[in-house]
Design an enzyme around this catalytic site. Structure first.
Site, PDB file in Angstrom:
ATOM      1  N   HIS A   1       0.833  -1.213   0.000  1.00  0.00           N
ATOM      2  CA  HIS A   1       0.000   0.000   0.000  1.00  0.00           C
ATOM      3  C   HIS A   1       0.862   1.255   0.000  1.00  0.00           C
ATOM      4  O   HIS A   1       2.093   1.198   0.075  1.00  0.00           O
ATOM      5  CB  HIS A   1      -0.952   0.001   1.199  1.00  0.00           C
ATOM      6  CG  HIS A   1      -0.278  -0.008   2.542  1.00  0.00           C
ATOM      7  ND1 HIS A   1       0.087   1.149   3.187  1.00  0.00           N
ATOM      8  CD2 HIS A   1       0.087  -1.028   3.348  1.00  0.00           C
ATOM      9  CE1 HIS A   1       0.639   0.845   4.346  1.00  0.00           C
ATOM     10  NE2 HIS A   1       0.660  -0.472   4.478  1.00  0.00           N
TER      11      HIS A   1
ATOM     12  N   CYS B   1       2.570  -3.206   6.500  1.00  0.00           N
ATOM     13  CA  CYS B   1       3.100  -4.332   5.755  1.00  0.00           C
ATOM     14  C   CYS B   1       4.198  -3.835   4.820  1.00  0.00           C
ATOM     15  O   CYS B   1       5.272  -3.507   5.252  1.00  0.00           O
ATOM     16  CB  CYS B   1       1.968  -5.007   4.994  1.00  0.00           C
ATOM     17  SG  CYS B   1       0.683  -5.676   6.079  1.00  0.00           S
TER      18      CYS B   1
END
Length: 230
Positions: free
Chosen positions: A178, A194
């Site tokens: 992302h 992440c």
């Protein structure tokens, strides 16, 4: 997040009667630091639902620019994504010979999870639905749980402008590639998240991404617990 420090230098001169002071040295133009310009794709983005500011050239050294490189994994099909958490780089396979390389930052989840997943779907300006495991550590995030509808898209949403969702055996791994990174984070472990990229780069990756492609996170060589600190 980095701060420059400036040291002022002064010179003291002792004068004697009738002595003529030495002229101050003239700074050499050649000693001035060169001005580095970024590729145009790191400029302001104004055609998104939420504007994305241009990146400060001083904050993004060339080693973190996205670029086409020789494909390190020539046997993988086009569309495969490979993340090296220790080097904090992501490669998108373009062909047997070429790949796009992006710098990223890797949070604790990105070090703790490894293996291959499927790119199940992509979202523009996604909602952030905080996992229950994170809420258990940070109860103040309860208003943004899946049950409460998550956090609205836009500035301040930690998923940024785009998110790629990774599934394994039909089940959401809860790991994401992302946006919303800042230049100073690239190449480093960060406190959570992440695989985080610059919004400028994740928008470009989103356009290249292939539905159903494999996303492989290589195993980290770092000792467990040393990736990042909550």
């Amino acid at each position: 997040m980095n701060r420059r420090s400036f040291v002022a230098l002064g010179a003291a001169s002792a004068l004697v009667a009738c002595a003529r002071p030495e002229p101050a040295p003239i700074p050499s133009v050649a000693e001035a630091p060169p001005t580095r310009s970024l590729p145009a794709h790191y400029g302001a983005i104004t055609d998104e639902p939420f504007p994305i500011a241009a990146i400060d050239p001083a904050a993004l050294p060339p080693e973190h620019w996205r670029r086409e490189v020789v494909n390190p994994w020539p046997d993988r099909p086009r569309g495969d994504i490979v993340v090296d958490p220790d080097r904090a780089v992501l490669h998108f396979v373009e062909s047997r010979d070429r790949a796009m390389r992006y710098s990223c930052s890797v949070g604790a989840q990105g070090f703790d999870w490894e293996g291959t997943a499927r790119l199940q779907f992509r979202r523009e300006w996604p909602r952030w639905k905080v996992p229950e495991t994170m809420i258990a550590r940070q109860p103040e995030l309860e208003p943004y749980s899946a049950a409460n509808g998550g956090m609205d898209p836009g500035p301040g949403n930690p998923l940024g402008a785009r998110a790629l969702y990774l599934f394994r055996n039909g089940k959401d791994t809860l790991y994401r590639v992302h946006g919303d990174a800042v230049p100073e984070e690239l190449g480093h472990a960060v406190s959570s998240g992440c695989i985080r990229m610059l919004n400028h780069d994740v928008i470009e990756l989103y356009e290249r991404a292939v539905h159903g492609a494999s996303v492989t996170v290589l195993p980290s060589m770092r000792p467990k617990g040393m990736a990042s600190v909550y």
